[in-house]
Design a protein around this motif. Sequence first.
Motif, PDB file in Angstrom:
ATOM      1  N   LEU A  95       0.824  -1.203   0.000  1.00 36.09           N
ATOM      2  CA  LEU A  95       0.000   0.000   0.000  1.00 36.09           C
ATOM      3  C   LEU A  95       0.861   1.257   0.000  1.00 36.09           C
ATOM      4  N   ASP A  96       0.455   2.234  -0.805  1.00 27.93           N
ATOM      5  CA  ASP A  96       1.073   3.559  -0.795  1.00 27.93           C
ATOM      6  C   ASP A  96       0.165   4.580  -0.119  1.00 27.93           C
ATOM      7  N   GLN A  97      -1.133   4.293  -0.098  1.00 26.29           N
ATOM      8  CA  GLN A  97      -2.109   5.230   0.471  1.00 26.29           C
ATOM      9  C   GLN A  97      -3.321   4.445   0.930  1.00 26.29           C
ATOM     10  N   PHE A  98      -3.862   4.814   2.095  1.00 24.79           N
ATOM     11  CA  PHE A  98      -5.087   4.206   2.608  1.00 24.79           C
ATOM     12  C   PHE A  98      -5.752   5.245   3.501  1.00 24.79           C
ATOM     13  N   GLU A  99      -6.818   5.884   2.995  1.00 24.29           N
ATOM     14  CA  GLU A  99      -7.403   7.017   3.695  1.00 24.29           C
ATOM     15  C   GLU A  99      -8.923   6.944   3.722  1.00 24.29           C
ATOM     16  N   PHE A 100      -9.491   7.272   4.881  1.00 20.33           N
ATOM     17  CA  PHE A 100     -10.930   7.496   5.021  1.00 20.33           C
ATOM     18  C   PHE A 100     -11.192   8.995   4.969  1.00 20.33           C
ATOM     19  N   ASP A 101     -12.189   9.402   4.212  1.00 26.55           N
ATOM     20  CA  ASP A 101     -12.708  10.765   4.249  1.00 26.55           C
ATOM     21  C   ASP A 101     -14.159  10.642   4.707  1.00 26.55           C
ATOM     22  N   PHE A 102     -14.392  10.915   6.000  1.00 28.79           N
ATOM     23  CA  PHE A 102     -15.716  10.692   6.565  1.00 28.79           C
ATOM     24  C   PHE A 102     -16.706  11.788   6.165  1.00 28.79           C
ATOM     25  N   ASP A 103     -16.211  12.936   5.732  1.00 34.73           N
ATOM     26  CA  ASP A 103     -17.104  13.985   5.248  1.00 34.73           C
ATOM     27  C   ASP A 103     -17.652  13.635   3.867  1.00 34.73           C
ATOM     28  N   LYS A 104     -16.767  13.177   2.994  1.00 31.25           N
ATOM     29  CA  LYS A 104     -17.176  12.832   1.630  1.00 31.25           C
ATOM     30  C   LYS A 104     -17.659  11.385   1.526  1.00 31.25           C
ATOM     31  N   LYS A 105     -17.527  10.643   2.624  1.00 26.66           N
ATOM     32  CA  LYS A 105     -17.915   9.226   2.646  1.00 26.66           C
ATOM     33  C   LYS A 105     -17.149   8.439   1.574  1.00 26.66           C
ATOM     34  N   ILE A 106     -15.827   8.530   1.658  1.00 29.05           N
ATOM     35  CA  ILE A 106     -14.949   7.883   0.690  1.00 29.05           C
ATOM     36  C   ILE A 106     -13.838   7.131   1.413  1.00 29.05           C
ATOM     37  N   LEU A 107     -13.541   5.943   0.953  1.00 35.33           N
ATOM     38  CA  LEU A 107     -12.343   5.210   1.336  1.00 35.33           C
ATOM     39  C   LEU A 107     -11.487   5.078   0.084  1.00 35.33           C
ATOM     40  N   HIS A 108     -10.256   5.574   0.156  1.00 34.91           N
ATOM     41  CA  HIS A 108      -9.391   5.622  -1.020  1.00 34.91           C
ATOM     42  C   HIS A 108      -8.086   4.913  -0.703  1.00 34.91           C
ATOM     43  N   PHE A 109      -7.738   3.942  -1.543  1.00 35.41           N
ATOM     44  CA  PHE A 109      -6.408   3.359  -1.361  1.00 35.41           C
ATOM     45  C   PHE A 109      -5.716   3.122  -2.695  1.00 35.41           C
ATOM     46  N   VAL A 110      -4.381   3.222  -2.623  1.00 35.39           N
ATOM     47  CA  VAL A 110      -3.515   3.094  -3.788  1.00 35.39           C
ATOM     48  C   VAL A 110      -2.404   2.127  -3.421  1.00 35.39           C
ATOM     49  N   GLY A 111      -2.073   1.241  -4.321  1.00 37.87           N
ATOM     50  CA  GLY A 111      -0.989   0.303  -4.030  1.00 37.87           C
ATOM     51  C   GLY A 111      -0.667  -0.565  -5.227  1.00 37.87           C
ATOM     52  N   THR A 112       0.190  -1.559  -4.982  1.00 40.45           N
ATOM     53  CA  THR A 112       0.657  -2.449  -6.040  1.00 40.45           C
ATOM     54  C   THR A 112       0.608  -3.895  -5.564  1.00 40.45           C
ATOM     55  N   PHE A 113       0.042  -4.756  -6.400  1.00 39.95           N
ATOM     56  CA  PHE A 113       0.147  -6.190  -6.186  1.00 39.95           C
ATOM     57  C   PHE A 113       1.355  -6.682  -6.978  1.00 39.95           C
ATOM     58  N   ASN A 145       3.115  -6.844 -11.170  1.00 41.67           N
ATOM     59  CA  ASN A 145       3.257  -5.427 -10.786  1.00 41.67           C
ATOM     60  C   ASN A 145       1.996  -4.644 -11.139  1.00 41.67           C
ATOM     61  N   LEU A 146       0.887  -5.117 -10.577  1.00 44.85           N
ATOM     62  CA  LEU A 146      -0.432  -4.545 -10.886  1.00 44.85           C
ATOM     63  C   LEU A 146      -0.695  -3.335  -9.994  1.00 44.85           C
ATOM     64  N   ASP A 147      -0.638  -2.144 -10.572  1.00 44.95           N
ATOM     65  CA  ASP A 147      -0.931  -0.907  -9.847  1.00 44.95           C
ATOM     66  C   ASP A 147      -2.441  -0.701  -9.781  1.00 44.95           C
ATOM     67  N   VAL A 148      -2.947  -0.397  -8.585  1.00 40.19           N
ATOM     68  CA  VAL A 148      -4.381  -0.182  -8.406  1.00 40.19           C
ATOM     69  C   VAL A 148      -4.629   1.137  -7.689  1.00 40.19           C
ATOM     70  N   ASP A 149      -5.685   1.788  -8.074  1.00 39.59           N
ATOM     71  CA  ASP A 149      -6.152   3.028  -7.445  1.00 39.59           C
ATOM     72  C   ASP A 149      -7.656   2.858  -7.285  1.00 39.59           C
ATOM     73  N   LEU A 150      -8.100   2.667  -6.047  1.00 36.73           N
ATOM     74  CA  LEU A 150      -9.493   2.295  -5.803  1.00 36.73           C
ATOM     75  C   LEU A 150     -10.161   3.268  -4.845  1.00 36.73           C
ATOM     76  N   VAL A 151     -11.336   3.736  -5.231  1.00 35.15           N
ATOM     77  CA  VAL A 151     -12.158   4.603  -4.390  1.00 35.15           C
ATOM     78  C   VAL A 151     -13.471   3.879  -4.090  1.00 35.15           C
ATOM     79  N   PHE A 152     -13.750   3.688  -2.804  1.00 37.66           N
ATOM     80  CA  PHE A 152     -15.038   3.169  -2.363  1.00 37.66           C
ATOM     81  C   PHE A 152     -15.889   4.332  -1.871  1.00 37.66           C
ATOM     82  N   HIS A 153     -17.143   4.399  -2.311  1.00 37.93           N
ATOM     83  CA  HIS A 153     -18.126   5.328  -1.758  1.00 37.93           C
ATOM     84  C   HIS A 153     -18.989   4.536  -0.780  1.00 37.93           C
TER      85      HIS A 153
END
Length: 242
Positions: A95-113, A145-153
């Motif tokens: 993982l390079d990023q794993f963040e909750f934004d509770f105002d926007k109701k978003i979970l965002h993470f970025v990483g590589t498999f 080397n699968l790069d992923v950028d995923l946003v959950f609402h």
Amino acid sequence: MKRLILLLCFAFCENVKLPPNFQKCNRNQPDLNQCLLQAAQNGISQLTRAYEKVNIPNLNPFEVPEVTVGQGSGTVAVDQNFKNCLFSGFHKMKLDQFEFDFDKKILHFVGTFPDITKKCDYELDGKVLLLPIRGSGKSTIVLENLDVDLVFHFEEYKKNDKTFIKITSNELKLEPGHVTFNFDNLFDGDKRLGDNINHVLNDNWKEVFDDVKAGYIEVISQILMTLFTNFFAKVSLEEALD
């Protein structure tokens, strides 16, 4: 049409405690995002066995009964029908990023498999790069080397005075560094024809994969969405972020 059948494990919302070996963070701590990143990385690496209480299956391998990846718009003129699939490598994500934004109701993470390997029984009948492809048998597809950028609402809701979240939609971007294809028993076991088609697929892996990338985005996003949905059906925000 792209189709994915998963064994979903949705449960009644009941607050259960995280396993003691999972790191916890406090929602009000100033370095929350850094704590979440470390906690998520720690948790992912441990998912080589099932954690039934928090609704997480073993990710290595992760079983998917059936997947259909539909035809592309040019290069891949064939529906790829897969059954009895085993996915491995999800627990290796960096993982390079794993963040909750509770105002926007978003979970965002970025990483590589480093690698995602999909082993399935397959059925193919169509054309790839204008060449006929036909057969059924065992297949192995490796995304390296699968790069992923995923946003959950998500939405929050209350149950027994606890706050749970429900994933409502997701947006996934993915880009592999390399893809390897291997289909056994093509053309009724004709080794010369089968080897030739496998070579063509691997020599032109990017063109082939890009044409059906939408199907793989759907498969991987549904797997990840299922895992997070099942987890947060059991674990409240109060328990996850005390």
